[in-house]
Design an enzyme around this catalytic site. Sequence first.
Site, PDB file in Angstrom:
ATOM      1  N   HIS A  69      -1.153  -0.574  -9.754  1.00  0.00           N
ATOM      2  CA  HIS A  69      -1.471  -1.508  -9.014  1.00  0.00           C
ATOM      3  C   HIS A  69      -2.204  -2.918  -9.524  1.00  0.00           C
ATOM      4  CE1 HIS A  69      -3.496  -1.192  -4.507  1.00  0.00           C
ATOM      5  NE2 HIS A  69      -3.241  -2.479  -4.956  1.00  0.00           N
ATOM      6  N   ARG A 117       0.745  -1.100  -0.098  1.00  0.00           N
ATOM      7  CA  ARG A 117       0.141  -0.150   0.060  1.00  0.00           C
ATOM      8  C   ARG A 117       0.974   1.318  -0.076  1.00  0.00           C
ATOM      9  NH1 ARG A 117      -3.350  -2.966  -1.407  1.00  0.00           N
ATOM     10  NH2 ARG A 117      -5.492  -3.519  -0.461  1.00  0.00           N
TER      11      ARG A 117
END
Length: 309
Positions: A272, A224
Site C-alpha cells: 500500500h 482499495r
Amino acid sequence: MTSELMAFYSAHDDFNAWRAALAAEDVELRQADDIVEAGRVRHALVWKPPHGFFARFPNLGLVVNLGAGVDALVGRSDLPDVPITRLSDPKMARMMAGYVLFAVLRHARNIPAFERAQRQRRWHYIHPRDPETINVGVLGLGELGLTAAMECARQGFRVRGWSNSPKAVDGIETSAGPDALEAVLGSSDIVVCMLPQTAATRGLLDAARLAQMRSGAAFVNVSRGSIVDEMALIEALRTGHIAEATLDVFATEPLPSESPLWTMDKVLITPHLASIALPASAARQIGENVRRSRTGEPLLGRVDPGRGY
C-alpha cells in the site's frame, strides 16, 4: 498572529516531517496525545484515528484526511459536523501515475515471464508488442486516476477510462455508468482499478465482473482491496482467466501470511505505497485550507460525505 494549533494522529506517517513542513505555513502541529489545551485545537490532521478521537477537541472547525482516500473517515459515527478535506497534492498524483505506469509496462513488456525464466536460468525471448495494440482500461477518473490514465496514453497505450459520471478527456476514450463497465472490462488487456471506495463500489469487482474481463488479461489494483472480491480474484488467477496481477491494496492489511496471493508467481505484492502524501508539498494545501477555514472561503479538496469522496 498566534500559530494555528493542529492535532495530529497517524500510526504510520513521519510526525517530525509534517511538523516542520507545517511550521512554514504558520501551523503548529502537535501529537494529539501531547495536547493539554484541547480547546485551542481548531484543526486535525488524521489517518484512521481511534473511535472517540474527535470528542476530545470541542472546537474543531476542520478535519484534514492524511491522504486522498477518505473511506475510512466518512463512514464513522463519531465524525464531527465540520468540513473534511482530503490531500490533493500534484506530487501524490505524479507518484501514483508513476506506479501505475510501472505496473502497466511490467505487464505489457512481459516482465513477469522474464523473471520466471531467470529463476530457471532459461533464455526466454518474447517479442515486444507495440503499445498502440495494447488496451488499458482505467476504472476511476478522479484526480489520481485521470493523471495515471493520461500518463499511460502519453506512452502510446490505447486507454479507455470508466467512471461513475461522464467525463471528456482528450486522447482517452471514456464511458460512464454500470452499463458501460462490461465493455471496458471485456476489451482491456490490462485493467487498472483506481476507484474510490464508496457504498456503490464496495465489492463491485465480484466474480461475475472479473469473469467479464478478457481471458488472459492483467489486473492492477491501487485503490482499495474491498472493491475486489479477493477470493474470486485468487480463483481467476488460479484458472488463468486473469494471467497476472499487481496488487498494492488488500481487503485486510497487512495481507495475512496465509493468503494464497503470497505464493503466486503471477502476482506482485506491494504494501500500500503506490502513492503517499509528501509533507513538503502537501503542507502548502493544508496551510491554505487553514487560512480559508479562518476567513470562510471555499476549501480546497473538500469531501462530500454523502458521496464518499
